[in-house]
Design a protein around this motif. Sequence first.
Motif, PDB file in Angstrom:
ATOM      1  N   SER A 735       0.825  -1.204   0.000  1.00 39.81           N
ATOM      2  CA  SER A 735       0.000   0.000   0.000  1.00 39.81           C
ATOM      3  C   SER A 735       0.859   1.254   0.000  1.00 39.81           C
ATOM      4  O   SER A 735       2.042   1.238   0.351  1.00 39.81           O
ATOM      5  N   HIS A 737       0.461   3.596   2.054  1.00 39.57           N
ATOM      6  CA  HIS A 737       0.770   3.838   3.468  1.00 39.57           C
ATOM      7  C   HIS A 737       2.100   3.192   3.841  1.00 39.57           C
ATOM      8  O   HIS A 737       2.938   3.808   4.534  1.00 39.57           O
ATOM      9  N   GLN A 738       2.319   1.963   3.401  1.00 42.70           N
ATOM     10  CA  GLN A 738       3.577   1.294   3.700  1.00 42.70           C
ATOM     11  C   GLN A 738       4.758   2.018   3.078  1.00 42.70           C
ATOM     12  O   GLN A 738       5.802   2.191   3.712  1.00 42.70           O
ATOM     13  N   SER A 780      -4.412   6.414   2.520  1.00 39.76           N
ATOM     14  CA  SER A 780      -3.197   5.859   1.925  1.00 39.76           C
ATOM     15  C   SER A 780      -3.149   4.343   2.007  1.00 39.76           C
ATOM     16  O   SER A 780      -2.548   3.696   1.150  1.00 39.76           O
ATOM     17  N   SER A 781      -3.787   3.744   2.997  1.00 41.76           N
ATOM     18  CA  SER A 781      -3.778   2.284   3.092  1.00 41.76           C
ATOM     19  C   SER A 781      -4.726   1.640   2.089  1.00 41.76           C
ATOM     20  O   SER A 781      -4.654   0.429   1.858  1.00 41.76           O
ATOM     21  N   ASN A 782      -5.591   2.428   1.468  1.00 48.32           N
ATOM     22  CA  ASN A 782      -6.496   1.912   0.437  1.00 48.32           C
ATOM     23  C   ASN A 782      -6.025   2.271  -0.975  1.00 48.32           C
ATOM     24  O   ASN A 782      -6.773   2.118  -1.929  1.00 48.32           O
ATOM     25  N   VAL A 783      -4.801   2.771  -1.076  1.00 48.22           N
ATOM     26  CA  VAL A 783      -4.171   2.996  -2.375  1.00 48.22           C
ATOM     27  C   VAL A 783      -3.010   2.010  -2.477  1.00 48.22           C
ATOM     28  O   VAL A 783      -2.059   2.095  -1.713  1.00 48.22           O
ATOM     29  N   LEU A 784      -3.132   1.060  -3.390  1.00 47.03           N
ATOM     30  CA  LEU A 784      -2.097   0.048  -3.573  1.00 47.03           C
ATOM     31  C   LEU A 784      -1.201   0.433  -4.741  1.00 47.03           C
ATOM     32  O   LEU A 784      -1.608   1.170  -5.634  1.00 47.03           O
TER      33      LEU A 784
END
Length: 938
Positions: A735, A737-738, A780-784
């Motif tokens: 993601s 986020h990562q 951001s965690s739902n954008v891969l």
Amino acid sequence: MISSPTSSSAAAAAAMPTPSRLLFPVLVLLAASAGAATAATVSDDVLALVVLKSGLFDPAGRLAPWSEDADRACAWPGVSCDSRTDRVAALDLPAASLAGRLPRAALLRLDALVSLALPGNRLSGTLPDALPPRLRSLDLSGNAISGGIPASLASCESLVSLNLSRNRLTGPVPDGIWSLPSLRSVDLSGNLLSGSVPGGFPRSSSLREVDLSRNLLQGEIPADIGEAGLLKSLDLGHNSFTGGLPESLRGLSGLSFLGAGGNDLSEELQPWIGEMAALERLDLSANRFTGTIPDAISGCKNLVEVDLSRNALTGELPWWVFGVPLQRVSVSGNALSGWVKVPRDAAATLEALDLSANAFTGVIPPEISTLARLQYLNLSSNSMSGQLPASIGLMLMLEVLDVSANKLDGVVPLEIGGAVALRQLLMGRNSLTGWIPVQIGTCKSLIALDLSHNKLAGSIPISMGNLTSLQTVDLSDNLLNGSLPMELSKLDSLRFFNVSHNSLSGSLPNSRFFDSIPYSFLSDNAGLCSSQKNSSCNGVMPKPIVFNPNSSSDPWMDVAPSSPSNRHQRKMILSISTLIAIVGGAVIVIGVVTITVLNLRAHATASRSALPTSLSDDYHSQSAESPENEAKSGKLVMFGRGSSDFSADGHALLNKDCELGRGGFGTVYKAVLRDGQPVAIKKLTVSSMVKSEHDFKQHVKLLGKVRHHNIVTLKGFYWTSSLQLLIYEFIPAGSLHQHLHECSYESSLSWVERFDIIVGVARALVHLHRYGIIHYNLKSSNVLLDTNGEPRVGDYGLVNLLPMLDRYVLSSKIQSVLGYMAPEFTCTTVKVTEKCDIYSFGVLVLEILSGRRPVEYLEDSVVVLSDLVSDALDDDRLEDCMDPRLSGEFSMVEATLIIKLGLVCASQVPSQRPDMAEVVSMLEMVRSPQGTPEDDLV
């Protein structure tokens, strides 16, 4: 001088009031036009250019020498004249910071103009509806021109080259444009053009290059496009084209580039592609092509680059990948299977090979070393087994080796030290055993090393201290023991060093990096400690857990230990933590006993469950109802040509070892369907609130129709009243986020990558809103990110699966990070619209550029990112807000424009937020060398 009447008129103009003086050049031009009995002259060109200048803003002073007192214009900056007539023939002012509109009258008066080139400026307004009659070349790319392309453009029979790329143009491609007899090159890319592309490509066409990429075009590719038999380059990528490739393309024997990636094309790849003998580059990535890759493509003997990634292709890797003299090949993100076979006589021309995210099995062939020029090899996210071949050490040009997320075992070969050009060695998430070889210290170019989530034992070799370029190291989740070598203190470039979940002990190396290393990088070891002054080496204690009263979803946050003056508060915190641990332990024990009893009761009826055996335990853990009460058996429904149901042999689709993450709606697992297709499965955990079966299926099928290269594709679903699964395509690279918050300096996203991610997410929202789908949960965690770094927006539209728009659910379940939530969510009288997504997008933009989380909870304060950036803007210190990992990579002018756009999107008042289509237009404008006028974003 021009003439006495003109000179006296100029003198009269000086005495005019300001508004009249601004209109004076126009009046002069009209007066000159009124003398129809006389032909245009050199002096007319001078007046026309003066009028052109009067309509433009020229902050750089490039047009200062343009004066109405001159006899001729040929010596003016940007102006070229015909040597025979002294008439203005070309106007060329690239990246001159010019702003304003192009006056139609001035352009028409330049009736000898052959070339008009004003790329990379800040021109606005609409395109002139008429052009000089002799114009052969028109380049207005990289401006801010809006509106539609005038239909009259299709009557400019002298036009040879047309470039209107990277503007804000909307509407359709004008009908008849392909019939212009002299037209050779058309570039309309990077706009907001929509509708279907008209046909009408004549056999007599002179077209060589057509670029319609990065628009909003729909429908099928014109069936007669192949009639333009002289085409050498055709780029239709990143639109929403459907259907297949038109068969007329097979007649383009001179085509060297075919780009159709990032669309919604389907059907099978046709063997006639191999008839395009001159083809050098083929990009069909990010579509929905099915079937096998045709062997006939080997007929393209000049093929250098092939990208078939992110489709639904099946079968084995075609032999011609190693036979035709290719340089770059990507088939990642498909459902290819079988063994990777490299013949001993393989063509040694390959420089990059990406086979990631497929279902390849077997061992990595030792013959891979015969690809002597290979610089990039990605085999990650497959099911390859065995040991990494020792022949890897013979690959002297290999810079990136990624074999992560496979089933490799055995040891890391000692010969790895022979691959001296390696910059990234990624072998995480396998079953490697043995020790980290000392020979790794000879890979002096190594920047990133990932051996995490394996079974490596022994100590970390001292030779790693020789890797002075090393920036990222991940050795977490292994069986490593001993102490960290003091030689690691010499690694001045180190930005990320994760050795958590091992059995390491002893002192940390003494360096600035290790003195401030986050605890999470060291956790779960036997007793690592810092050797710096005044620090105890009795073991590293975890940071105290502090309750954050302002958080509605994740109240337990790790923060820095409190100061000595707060010892009483710290004791209270630790006491609360101890109490919670005791209560939590009791709950776990009770839960284990309860689940055990339920499982024993369910075992007798498991064979009669409507679910496949691999899902039975999960079903019983969710519902207290007996299986006999299940009215209908579950069935996996796949959109398109996927599998029709689960395999009956207990295929482990919800393997806990393959868990990818948890969110507000459920848990996500990686799985492989019966046809070998890797997928991500979301098990919904809001079953009690999910709509009826009919409503559920109706909405999910709507979501399944969404196809866009920046959106995660929903491939199917599974329904019973107690268990609902959503089947998505598998995106392997993690993601956003990562990449923003869990990566090192070395592996952090570059400026260009972040900019492209912002644009990609914006385009995804435009597409969702076109379908009437509000995301509601953008973060951001739902954008891969896929293997090419392209953003893919996921988790969209799931709130509509609930029977009502429950504000509590939105705030506590879905919008788990409050920093992204639009303020109107808290007002029950305000309708939630697309503007909520735009607010979340604005926050996301600020997060991407700053590298900071939307909300940061400190020990005694809460920092809201949008407020922090807004204050910095007011104080003229935006540089302080930029992610330090971007040092020296970007223009602060561009960054300021994007930050302002993010703040406008995150406005507290919904009506002040722009539409997403406008956002895309602004971002595309910033791509141009000179960017966007700041006034547009203030």
